[in-house]
Design a protein around this motif. Sequence first.
Motif, PDB file in Angstrom:
ATOM      1  N   UNK A   7      34.960  42.497  38.428  1.00 58.44           N
ATOM      2  CA  UNK A   7      33.941  43.297  37.742  1.00 58.44           C
ATOM      3  C   UNK A   7      32.861  42.432  37.128  1.00 58.44           C
ATOM      4  N   UNK A   8      31.874  43.086  36.537  1.00 60.06           N
ATOM      5  CA  UNK A   8      30.734  42.389  35.950  1.00 60.06           C
ATOM      6  C   UNK A   8      31.142  41.355  34.914  1.00 60.06           C
ATOM      7  N   UNK A   9      32.142  41.681  34.091  1.00 65.29           N
ATOM      8  CA  UNK A   9      32.547  40.765  33.017  1.00 65.29           C
ATOM      9  C   UNK A   9      33.135  39.475  33.591  1.00 65.29           C
ATOM     10  N   UNK A  10      33.722  39.551  34.768  1.00 63.59           N
ATOM     11  CA  UNK A  10      34.366  38.357  35.324  1.00 63.59           C
ATOM     12  C   UNK A  10      33.355  37.407  35.968  1.00 63.59           C
ATOM     13  N   UNK A  11      32.135  37.896  36.204  1.00 67.49           N
ATOM     14  CA  UNK A  11      31.108  37.011  36.774  1.00 67.49           C
ATOM     15  C   UNK A  11      29.851  37.023  35.894  1.00 67.49           C
ATOM     16  N   UNK A  12      30.078  37.115  34.595  1.00 68.03           N
ATOM     17  CA  UNK A  12      28.911  37.275  33.709  1.00 68.03           C
ATOM     18  C   UNK A  12      28.152  35.969  33.482  1.00 68.03           C
ATOM     19  N   UNK A  13      28.778  34.846  33.829  1.00 69.71           N
ATOM     20  CA  UNK A  13      28.091  33.556  33.682  1.00 69.71           C
ATOM     21  C   UNK A  13      28.651  32.562  34.715  1.00 69.71           C
ATOM     22  N   UNK A  14      28.119  31.341  34.674  1.00 67.51           N
ATOM     23  CA  UNK A  14      28.530  30.365  35.683  1.00 67.51           C
ATOM     24  C   UNK A  14      30.038  30.081  35.597  1.00 67.51           C
ATOM     25  N   UNK A  15      30.555  30.024  34.388  1.00 66.96           N
ATOM     26  CA  UNK A  15      32.002  29.778  34.259  1.00 66.96           C
ATOM     27  C   UNK A  15      32.812  30.877  34.918  1.00 66.96           C
ATOM     28  N   UNK A  16      32.323  32.099  34.792  1.00 68.34           N
ATOM     29  CA  UNK A  16      33.008  33.226  35.422  1.00 68.34           C
ATOM     30  C   UNK A  16      33.068  33.039  36.937  1.00 68.34           C
ATOM     31  N   UNK A  17      31.940  32.625  37.519  1.00 71.39           N
ATOM     32  CA  UNK A  17      31.893  32.429  38.975  1.00 71.39           C
ATOM     33  C   UNK A  17      32.845  31.287  39.370  1.00 71.39           C
ATOM     34  N   UNK A  18      32.841  30.231  38.554  1.00 68.06           N
ATOM     35  CA  UNK A  18      33.755  29.112  38.856  1.00 68.06           C
ATOM     36  C   UNK A  18      35.198  29.592  38.799  1.00 68.06           C
ATOM     37  N   UNK A  19      35.448  30.502  37.860  1.00 66.54           N
ATOM     38  CA  UNK A  19      36.803  31.020  37.732  1.00 66.54           C
ATOM     39  C   UNK A  19      37.221  31.865  38.948  1.00 66.54           C
ATOM     40  N   UNK A  20      36.257  32.527  39.578  1.00 65.41           N
ATOM     41  CA  UNK A  20      36.589  33.293  40.795  1.00 65.41           C
ATOM     42  C   UNK A  20      37.148  32.323  41.844  1.00 65.41           C
ATOM     43  N   UNK A  21      36.515  31.163  41.941  1.00 66.08           N
ATOM     44  CA  UNK A  21      36.994  30.158  42.898  1.00 66.08           C
ATOM     45  C   UNK A  21      38.432  29.759  42.547  1.00 66.08           C
ATOM     46  N   UNK A  22      38.638  29.552  41.254  1.00 61.69           N
ATOM     47  CA  UNK A  22      39.959  29.113  40.804  1.00 61.69           C
ATOM     48  C   UNK A  22      41.017  30.177  41.148  1.00 61.69           C
ATOM     49  N   UNK A  23      40.674  31.425  40.878  1.00 59.12           N
ATOM     50  CA  UNK A  23      41.622  32.508  41.164  1.00 59.12           C
ATOM     51  C   UNK A  23      41.938  32.516  42.666  1.00 59.12           C
ATOM     52  N   UNK A  24      40.902  32.431  43.497  1.00 58.66           N
ATOM     53  CA  UNK A  24      41.128  32.489  44.944  1.00 58.66           C
ATOM     54  C   UNK A  24      41.946  31.288  45.413  1.00 58.66           C
ATOM     55  N   UNK A  25      41.693  30.130  44.791  1.00 59.33           N
ATOM     56  CA  UNK A  25      42.483  28.957  45.187  1.00 59.33           C
ATOM     57  C   UNK A  25      43.952  29.127  44.778  1.00 59.33           C
ATOM     58  N   UNK A  26      44.142  29.731  43.606  1.00 60.54           N
ATOM     59  CA  UNK A  26      45.530  29.868  43.133  1.00 60.54           C
ATOM     60  C   UNK A  26      46.317  30.926  43.890  1.00 60.54           C
ATOM     61  N   UNK A  27      45.672  32.040  44.201  1.00 61.58           N
ATOM     62  CA  UNK A  27      46.460  33.126  44.800  1.00 61.58           C
ATOM     63  C   UNK A  27      46.237  33.249  46.309  1.00 61.58           C
ATOM     64  N   UNK A  28      45.400  32.378  46.850  1.00 63.38           N
ATOM     65  CA  UNK A  28      45.167  32.408  48.298  1.00 63.38           C
ATOM     66  C   UNK A  28      43.963  33.262  48.630  1.00 63.38           C
ATOM     67  N   UNK A  29      43.307  32.918  49.728  1.00 57.21           N
ATOM     68  CA  UNK A  29      42.068  33.636  50.043  1.00 57.21           C
ATOM     69  C   UNK A  29      41.956  33.986  51.517  1.00 57.21           C
ATOM     70  N   UNK A  30      43.082  33.873  52.240  1.00 63.84           N
ATOM     71  CA  UNK A  30      43.014  34.291  53.643  1.00 63.84           C
ATOM     72  C   UNK A  30      43.108  35.809  53.693  1.00 63.84           C
ATOM     73  N   UNK A  31      42.597  36.395  54.735  1.00 68.49           N
ATOM     74  CA  UNK A  31      42.694  37.846  54.967  1.00 68.49           C
ATOM     75  C   UNK A  31      42.392  38.630  53.696  1.00 68.49           C
ATOM     76  N   UNK A  32      41.335  38.257  53.026  1.00 70.67           N
ATOM     77  CA  UNK A  32      41.043  38.935  51.756  1.00 70.67           C
ATOM     78  C   UNK A  32      39.603  39.442  51.770  1.00 70.67           C
ATOM     79  N   UNK A  33      39.442  40.649  51.278  1.00 69.32           N
ATOM     80  CA  UNK A  33      38.087  41.166  51.107  1.00 69.32           C
ATOM     81  C   UNK A  33      37.848  41.280  49.603  1.00 69.32           C
ATOM     82  N   UNK A  34      36.785  40.633  49.160  1.00 70.52           N
ATOM     83  CA  UNK A  34      36.517  40.583  47.724  1.00 70.52           C
ATOM     84  C   UNK A  34      35.298  41.445  47.409  1.00 70.52           C
ATOM     85  N   UNK A  35      35.504  42.411  46.525  1.00 68.52           N
ATOM     86  CA  UNK A  35      34.426  43.308  46.094  1.00 68.52           C
ATOM     87  C   UNK A  35      33.941  42.806  44.736  1.00 68.52           C
TER      88      UNK A  35
END
Length: 415
Positions: A7-35
């Motif tokens: 959601x908007x709060x999770x990408x509200x700043x650069x740190x939020x966007x960096x955290x999206x990368x971290x989440x995807x790295x931690x939980x895997x990012x194959x066969x995933x569609x991200x909204x």
Amino acid sequence: MRVFKFGGASVKDADGVKNVVKVLQEVGHEDTLVVISAMGKTTNAMEKVVSAYFKDKQKVLSSIDEVWEYHAAILSELFANDQHAVYQKVRELFDEVKGFLAWNKSPKNAFVYDQVVGYGELVSTTIVSEYLKEQGLPNVWQDVRNLIKTDNSYRDAIVNWENTQERVDKLDTSKLHITQGFLGSDDNNFTTTLGREGSDYTAAILAYCLNADSVTIWKDVPGVLNADPRNFKETQLLHQISYREAIELAFYGASVIHPKTLQPLQRKEIPLHVKSFVKPKDDGTVVGKGADISPKIPCFIVKKNQVLIKLSSLDFSFIVENNISDIFKLFHDHRMKVDLIQNSAISFSVCLDNKFNGLQPMLDKLKRRFKVVCHEDVSLYTIRHFDDNAVKSLQNGRSVLVEQRGKETVQLVVK
Ligand code: ASP
């Protein structure tokens, strides 16, 4: 395939966007569609652009520039190289909005709204997609308007499921896809939106059409709590909720999950996880088949700024079907949402959500036929799975105007 939603709060700043990368790295990012939603409060800012367009044209460009500045700051923190292609892409999107507003001839607010506001999501996904690539997560940027087809009820578009299904079937499900929440397109390929907070629904629509294994909504809270921490001091995490229970909670006003989101998931029994983007490995909450609610504890929901109206007949005649149906027609005509009803032989109390400011004209009409007592600014508390202590904790020191108990639910209208 899995569907994720940020959601908007999770990408509200650069740190939020960096955290999206971290989440995807931690939980895997194959066969995933991200909204992904628009960043922070961008949708509100884009709404201001639309209202400037209709009310104060001089402010249009400056209000677009404000939105650009906000994103430019995020871009410069994420991409040190200001020659990076992302800058050009994002600038083009801003130019498109300006271009649209310059040539648009339509006087229709809802149409213009959808053409403009949707850029919040187009920009956020462009930035996130490019940043993921930089960080070694190859992905495909999907324009969701090529996937989700809708009618042309702008601002509240209705999904054309068949058409959407055909398009989603063509997706290459082995890849990581990044796409926008909230948007669709009509038969003429104009942008449509699914209603505010519609990105969860986007995730559900795509999950349904993909026969996804699960949907995960990443939040700044550990999952679904038994009360909104903004209104209640003590809250507890719910581990499991059934679809039915989640729909009930949403119906009473719990803001965690949009009710429209649950229906498509429930039809295909796709589990919905609500998890913390700060601690992605924690379990969070799962909404799915099985136990109604676990742990079974009272859940508190509050709706503030409600109106309580008590009607009684002027001549002691009963309030029965014929006048009740007239009363409801008035509510409907004035776009009042009914939250609670209580009636006796000669009186009828109703708690309403006066979302569209239709109260006064409606009261005037009611007063011609009934004795009317109106309390404005009341709160409606709902407790699901209540016990005595839970009810007492709410009654404590408050003036309770109406109390209604069912088997699972108690509701209090409180001044
Ligand atoms: N950006 C849209 C809104 O703020 C959709 C969403 O975030 O769910 O309503």
